[in-house]
Motif scaffolding. Structure first.
Motif, short mmCIF file in Angstrom:
data_model
loop_
_atom_site.label_atom_id
_atom_site.label_comp_id
_atom_site.label_asym_id
_atom_site.label_seq_id
_atom_site.Cartn_x
_atom_site.Cartn_y
_atom_site.Cartn_z
N PHE A 97 -10.24 7.28 -17.00
CA PHE A 97 -11.71 7.81 -16.87
C PHE A 97 -11.66 9.19 -17.57
O PHE A 97 -10.53 9.91 -17.23
CB PHE A 97 -12.42 7.81 -15.41
N LYS A 145 -3.41 2.78 -12.36
CA LYS A 145 -4.75 2.55 -11.88
C LYS A 145 -5.21 1.55 -12.73
O LYS A 145 -6.70 1.02 -12.50
CB LYS A 145 -5.58 3.92 -11.97
N TYR A 177 0.72 -1.24 0.02
CA TYR A 177 -0.03 0.24 -0.04
C TYR A 177 0.80 1.22 -0.08
O TYR A 177 0.56 2.37 -0.71
CB TYR A 177 -0.95 0.03 1.07
N PHE A 189 0.25 6.95 -15.09
CA PHE A 189 -1.00 6.92 -14.02
C PHE A 189 -2.10 5.83 -14.70
O PHE A 189 -2.83 5.25 -13.88
CB PHE A 189 -1.84 8.34 -13.83
N ASN A 209 -6.89 -0.43 -2.78
CA ASN A 209 -5.62 -1.07 -2.43
C ASN A 209 -5.36 -0.94 -1.13
O ASN A 209 -4.77 -2.04 -0.53
CB ASN A 209 -4.78 -0.15 -3.40
N GLU A 210 -5.64 0.11 -0.21
CA GLU A 210 -5.49 0.23 1.23
C GLU A 210 -6.05 -1.02 1.71
O GLU A 210 -5.56 -1.51 2.84
CB GLU A 210 -5.83 1.59 1.56
N PHE A 267 -10.33 -3.64 -10.62
CA PHE A 267 -9.17 -3.85 -9.56
C PHE A 267 -9.54 -5.38 -9.11
O PHE A 267 -8.32 -5.92 -8.96
CB PHE A 267 -9.51 -2.91 -8.45
N PRO A 327 -13.20 7.44 -9.44
CA PRO A 327 -12.63 6.19 -9.75
C PRO A 327 -11.28 6.04 -9.31
O PRO A 327 -10.98 5.03 -8.55
CB PRO A 327 -12.83 6.08 -11.11
N ALA A 328 -10.48 7.01 -9.28
CA ALA A 328 -8.95 6.68 -9.25
C ALA A 328 -8.88 6.86 -7.54
O ALA A 328 -7.98 5.73 -7.12
CB ALA A 328 -8.13 7.89 -9.60
N ASP A 329 -9.61 7.46 -6.93
CA ASP A 329 -9.34 7.45 -5.15
C ASP A 329 -10.16 6.10 -4.92
O ASP A 329 -9.61 5.75 -3.84
CB ASP A 329 -10.34 8.72 -4.97
N LYS A 359 -14.35 3.29 3.65
CA LYS A 359 -13.47 4.16 3.18
C LYS A 359 -14.33 5.18 2.24
O LYS A 359 -15.15 4.59 1.36
CB LYS A 359 -12.58 3.65 2.25
N VAL A 401 -8.44 11.46 3.73
CA VAL A 401 -9.69 10.71 2.97
C VAL A 401 -9.83 9.37 3.56
O VAL A 401 -10.82 9.02 3.92
CB VAL A 401 -9.63 10.66 1.50
N SER A 402 -8.53 8.85 4.09
CA SER A 402 -8.61 7.45 4.83
C SER A 402 -9.02 7.32 6.04
O SER A 402 -9.51 6.52 6.57
CB SER A 402 -7.28 6.66 4.34
N TRP A 418 -3.59 -2.85 -17.46
CA TRP A 418 -2.63 -3.10 -16.26
C TRP A 418 -1.29 -3.22 -16.68
O TRP A 418 -1.02 -3.30 -17.99
CB TRP A 418 -2.95 -4.33 -15.47
N GLU A 467 1.90 6.82 -6.82
CA GLU A 467 1.03 7.82 -7.13
C GLU A 467 1.52 9.14 -6.85
O GLU A 467 1.40 10.05 -7.69
CB GLU A 467 -0.32 7.71 -6.45
N GLN A 470 -9.75 3.22 -6.22
CA GLN A 470 -8.81 2.38 -6.31
C GLN A 470 -7.76 2.26 -5.26
O GLN A 470 -7.31 1.52 -4.93
CB GLN A 470 -8.18 2.44 -7.66
N THR A 471 -7.49 3.53 -4.93
CA THR A 471 -6.43 3.89 -3.77
C THR A 471 -7.14 3.28 -2.51
O THR A 471 -6.45 2.50 -1.80
CB THR A 471 -6.16 5.44 -3.61
N ASP A 499 -12.53 11.39 -15.68
CA ASP A 499 -11.91 12.13 -14.61
C ASP A 499 -10.62 12.55 -14.63
O ASP A 499 -10.24 13.63 -14.05
CB ASP A 499 -12.02 11.27 -13.28
N ASN A 500 -9.58 11.91 -15.45
CA ASN A 500 -8.29 12.23 -15.57
C ASN A 500 -8.01 13.45 -16.44
O ASN A 500 -7.05 13.87 -16.45
CB ASN A 500 -7.68 11.05 -16.28
#
Lengths: 627, 405
Positions: free
Chosen positions: A532, A528, A331, A524, B92-93, B118, B84-86, B78, A574-575, A447, A338, B88-89, A534-535
């Protein structure tokens, strides 16, 4: 026929709500030069406070009183913000205030949820204006008619205020040349505060007037802020009439555009802005900016390459970073990869901003193009990873070459907004062209190859590429090209005079930055495993800006520290907390106040002060007078 | 300058230290079984808060009954911030650091797809809770991903059944301009035209998600003068659309068929301005009299002093299903979890459901009914539960849709 008249009126009503908010932003920007990202947040606050008041106060008087009271209350809040926060950073590098208002927006978003709860709140309809007026068989809501009448009235009041009062004369003078106004002995502090209060009042008023049409909700701020900026820029910065005309133009084009192209709304304002800016680089009613007397930073640190000792130190840092897989788990390594990718992204924007003086609001476009380039190559052509990584970023290069050509014809905020428009156009293509890009469901399954699929391997790859990109950008900064670029930044006239082709140099810099961002995007996509729209999105462009500003825009490589701090903090918060936006916003605001030149900028200033205080001060004053 | 670099080192080290120390806390207790849960808590609080309450209730119930085969069930949740990218983070965590046995959750379709990809790559079991896109079980389906909520296709099929009975011949559509809106309209049109070849599609409006300019859209729809309207707008866009439509008389003498509008999340926001007579899918919690639902309702209201939304049901059933799968597999090995989940039958507040072996879609259904206003609030009336199993295409068709792997 009646239908077209009614559609026109409907467009005017939409224009009215847009204009109210946009006028406030235009006034604030015109005088204070603050890119007030929090304008949408004030708009949202206006709606929520008005909801609370109109639910409590009864009757027609209660409703209209509630709307006004709410706008005033939010304006007072705005004044407090201005006095406590913004006043401290007027002298900071350009756009630094954007960082403060961005932090503020994050905080307000979470605070609104804490205060008003998560649900959308449907307020009362306006008393006396619930129904509709029959127009040859078509229904026109009477509230629309009210808005159509109201917005010219507001425009008229603002016009009188600016043309017929002493305060207005001062504001106009400050819009044109604020240093001169200050030199003439006008108290700038209160002028700025009052202008800010008026702008915030208008934003909140626009929000409060949404109550009869709309539920107060948590997405209001971001849904309005970009459109409003676009309207202000189309109209010409600082021009109220321009904002009005632009709001009408955009709304009417939308009202009639959807009859022919129902999917046009998603991109219309940006198309209009791109066209207007290419044809009229200062917006419809704007005037060419006077050659700005640059506000010199708090002190000026002359740039120089790393000394031998510092190089050794940097290699030490790299060895530590490269050793991370020895003690970090999967992790940690993925997060570190990232961060390394965002270092590339931020450094590429930083190169454009600090060396070139060109602030892009749409840098994610090239990051995203690099990512999509890789996804196309990997999924459609089935090419191996290394080839994808090498060729994929070329899509970013291509995009930057095309868009950059138009963008570098402009400067300042107009440049920034044109890059934003291009980014949104790229975004909408990614979003709409479902058969190729997969739309918002994106492209999956990108991937990495087996040799790079381990967390440690991918981390080393990202770190290695990041080091190469940053080193290359630094080398370019101190190359003749870099000096030429700095010359175009510092004085367009003088650099032309010594034979530098300004536009070509800036265009080249744009392409370099776009390609570097594309490299980040390519990595990136593999990190991931998917791409998307989003990018390419606005929020990613804003993230990059925040990283650069946080690190310090006047430094050479501040963005690296900015990217590490912002990204690590963001992921961690965020986590670990439900209120990540509140905490992150507060941290940003604190950094802004404590380090008005960014983290690295502040460190350098402190050092200079400690080490050679007298010498650098003298140097600084000489550089200032040379400007 | 040199000191500055040391300061930078310090910053770097501090940042790494923070990450490492938090990595160390991920040690696993032997008597626990962990589920990693991801959802858009900060972006969509109105939907994810009831959802969170639902799964928290389920965790409590599972552990009160002795957990999963004697192990305590722990859910680590979480936020994906709607990106989407977040997501996946976060995934992963949860997988690498927290060592969860499976992933669950997600609301938005693109995030659901990102996490499912994922899951496929990292070989982790993933139970998608709310995403509606058909792709997650069909075109982009994979063996590690299961989905609970009735899909876009299923809800469209339920609505088409009612829509086909209407006399309306000229139809207009309005939907948010993104994948969900597009595929909802697409499936609905295809299924309805198949049943009723006499139907004409006269107008389609595609306002951007979250930014509908309702006045012009309503006018444009009215101008086409359709007999019936298909609506896929929801949330804040729905409120604006309904208010403008009411004021401008768009819904007078017109049938409206509408996705999701009967869910309390969306209907309640409209208060007394809720439309009447719309044919909708939703969740009339006040009208469901089955003993399974009564038990759920009582437990939920006792715990939270609030009524459940559809998200509460989804959150509750997600964790219930996850626990049932973990219990049946009696292992955290993903292959065994997949084997256990395929064809598993389990109770839900809506009655027994099963996860189909063929495409990993659950047969959880939805209620179809009409909207009305009662005591100044929008409600669903005449609602009937439609079992999801009856609204899926034939196995042969599903086989064709799903990639072979």
């Amino acid at each position: 026929m009646a239908f077209y008249v009614v559609q026109f009126l409907t467009g005017l009503a939409s224009a009215a709500s847009l204009f109210l908010v946009a006028s406030g932003l235009s006034i604030i920007f015109g005088v204070t030069r603050i890119v007030n990202f929090a304008h949408g947040a004030f708009y949202m606050l206006g709606a929520f406070v008005a909801y609370t008041l109109t639910e409590r106060l009864s009757g027609a008087l209660g409703f209209w009183g509630g709307i006004l009271l709410a706008s005033l209350a939010v304006a007072v809040f705005g004044v407090l913000i201005e006095m406590i926060l913004l006043r401290r950073i007027y002298r900071s590098p350009e756009l630094f205030q954007l960082l403060a208002t961005f932090g503020l927006t994050l905080m307000i978003e979470d605070l609104v949820i804490l205060i008003w709860g998560p649900d959308d709140l449907l307020g009362r309809r306006a008393p006396g204006l619930r129904g509709a007026v029959d127009f040859f068989g078509q229904q026109v809501p009477s509230y629309d008619l009210f808005l159509i009448v109201l917005s010219p009235i507001v425009l008229g009041i603002l016009w009188l205020l600016f043309r017929r009062t002493r305060w207005g004369v001062l504001v106009r003078a400050a819009t044109q040349d604020r240093d001169m106004v200050a030199a003439l002995g006008v108290n700038q502090k209160w002028l700025f505060t009052s202008v800010f209060a008026l702008g915030v009042f208008l934003a909140a008023f626009g929000g409060a007037l949404r109550i009869p049409r709309d539920a107060a909700n948590h997405a209001m701020d971001l849904s309005v802020i970009v459109d409003v900026f676009v309207v202000v820029v189309i109209g010409g910065l600082g021009s109220i009439i321009g904002a009005f005309v632009a709001a009408v133009l955009v709304s009417e084009l939308n009202a009639f555009g959807i009859l022919i192209f129902p999917k046009i709304s998603i991109i219309l304002v940006f198309l209009v802005m791109a066209v207007v800016l290419i044809v009229r680089p200062w917006g419809l009613f704007g005037k060419p900016e006077a050659p700005a007397r640059k506000t010199p930073g708090l002190t000026v640190q002359p740039w120089r390459p790393l000394s031998a000792n510092e190089r050794v130190a940097m290699i030490g840092v790299l060895i530590v970073a490269a050793a991370l897989p020895l003690f970090g788990g999967t992790y940690v390594l993925t997060v570190a990869s990232e961060i390394a990718i965002f270092v590339i992204f931020a450094a590429s924007l930083h190169f454009l901003m600090s060396v070139g003086g060109l602030a892009s609001f749409g840098h994610a476009a090239y990051f995203g193009l690099g990512a999509y380039g890789v996804a196309f190559l990997a999924k459609m052509a089935g090419l191996p990873m290394i080839v994808c990584l090498l060729i994929g970023p070329l899509l970013g290069l291509l995009g930057a070459a095309v868009f950059g050509f138009f963008a570098v014809q402009l400067s300042g905020v107009y440049f920034a907004m044109l890059t934003l428009a291009f980014a949104q156009i790229v975004w909408s293509i990614a979003f709409q062209w479902v058969s190729v890009t997969g739309g918002d469901n994106g492209i999956l399954g990108v991937w990495p190859a087996a040799w790079a699929s381990g967390a440690a391997a991918f981390y080393w790859l990202s770190l290695g590429v990041a080091v190469l990109v940053v080193a290359a950008l630094r080398a370019m900064t101190f190359s003749p090209f870099g000096y030429a670029l700095r010359a175009t930044r510092d004085s367009a006239l003088r650099s032309e005079a010594i034979g530098i082709d300004n536009k070509r140099i800036q265009w080249t810099a744009f392409v370099i930055a776009g390609t570097a961002a594309g490299i980040g995007g390519a990595l990136f996509a593999f990190l991931k495993g998917s791409v998307f729209p989003d990018n390419v999105g606005i929020s990613l462009s804003v993230d990059a800006l925040v990283m650069v500003l946080l690190g310090g825009v006047e430094t050479i490589s501040g963005a690296i520290v900015g990217a590490i701090v912002y990204k690590a903090l963001n992921i961690w918060l965020v986590s670990h907390t439900d209120l990540s936006k509140l905490v992150l916003g507060a941290v940003i605001v604190l950094i802004v106040v404590a380090m008005p030149k960014g983290i690295v900028g502040m460190i350098e200033t402190l050092q200079a002060r400690r080490g050679r205080s007298t010498k650098s001060a003298m140097l600084a004053s000489r550089v200032e007078s040379a400007e | 300058m040199r000191q500055g670099k040391w300061f930078l080192n310090g910053l770097l080290a501090a940042g790494l230290g923070v990450m490492l120390s938090s990595a160390a806390t991920g040690a696993m207790a032997q008597d626990e079984i962990k589920i990693g849960e991801i959802n858009s808590y900060s972006l969509l609080p109105a939907f994810t808060e009831p959802y969170r309450k639902g799964w928290q209730l389920a965790v409590e119930e599972v552990n009160a009954k002795g957990g999963v085969n004697g192990k305590k069930l722990v859910v680590i949740s979480k936020d994906d911030a709607g990106k989407p990218a977040d997501a996946q983070t976060a995934a992963n965590e949860l997988v690498s650091k927290e060592g969860v046995a499976m992933l669950a959750g997600t609301f938005l379709s693109n995030i659901g797809l990102a996490v499912s990809d994922f899951a496929k790559q990292k070989k982790v079991f993933f139970l998608a809770a709310e995403p509606l896109t058909d792709a997650i079980t069909w075109e982009k389906g994979n063996k590690y991903t299961f989905r609970l909520r009735p899909s876009n296709y299923m809800q469209a099929a339920m609505l088409v059944e009612e829509a086909a009975k209407l006399p309306a011949k000229k139809w207009a559509t309005v939907a948010p301009n993104y994948e969900y809106g597009q595929s909802a309209v697409g499936v609905f049109k295809k299924l309805l035209s198949a049943k009723r070849p006499d139907i004409q599609w006269v107008e389609a409006q595609w306002p951007p998600l979250g930014k509908i300019d309702a006045g012009p859209v309503v006018q444009a729809l009215a101008q086409a003068n359709p007999d019936a309207i298909l609506n896929v707008e929801f949330g804040g866009d729905l409120v604006k659309f309904v208010r403008e439509g009411n004021t401008r008389g768009l819904f007078k003498n017109r049938a409206v068929v509408s996705f999701l509008t009967g869910e309390p999340e969306y209907l309640d926001a409209l208060k007394d301005e809720a439309p009447t007579g719309w044919i909708v899918t939703g969740y009339p919690w006040y009208d469901i009299k089955t003993p399974e639902h009564a038990a759920f309702l009582k437990a939920y209201q006792d715990k939270y002093k609030d009524y459940p939304r559809l998200g509460s049901i989804v959150g509750y059933e997600t964790i219930k299903a996850a626990a049932a799968i973990l219990a049946k597999a009696n292992s955290t090995d993903p292959e065994k979890l997949i084997a256990a989940a395929e064809g598993i039958k389990l109770p839900s507040p809506f009655g027994e459901i099963t996860f189909r072996k063929i495409d990993h879609q659950s047969t959880l259904g939805a209620f179809v009914g009409k909207t009305a206003v009662k005591d100044g609030k929008g409600v669903m009336v005449d609602s009937v539960y439609r079992n999801g199993a009856d609204y899926l295409p034939s196995d042969a068709e599903v086989e064709k849709l799903r990639p072979k792997s």
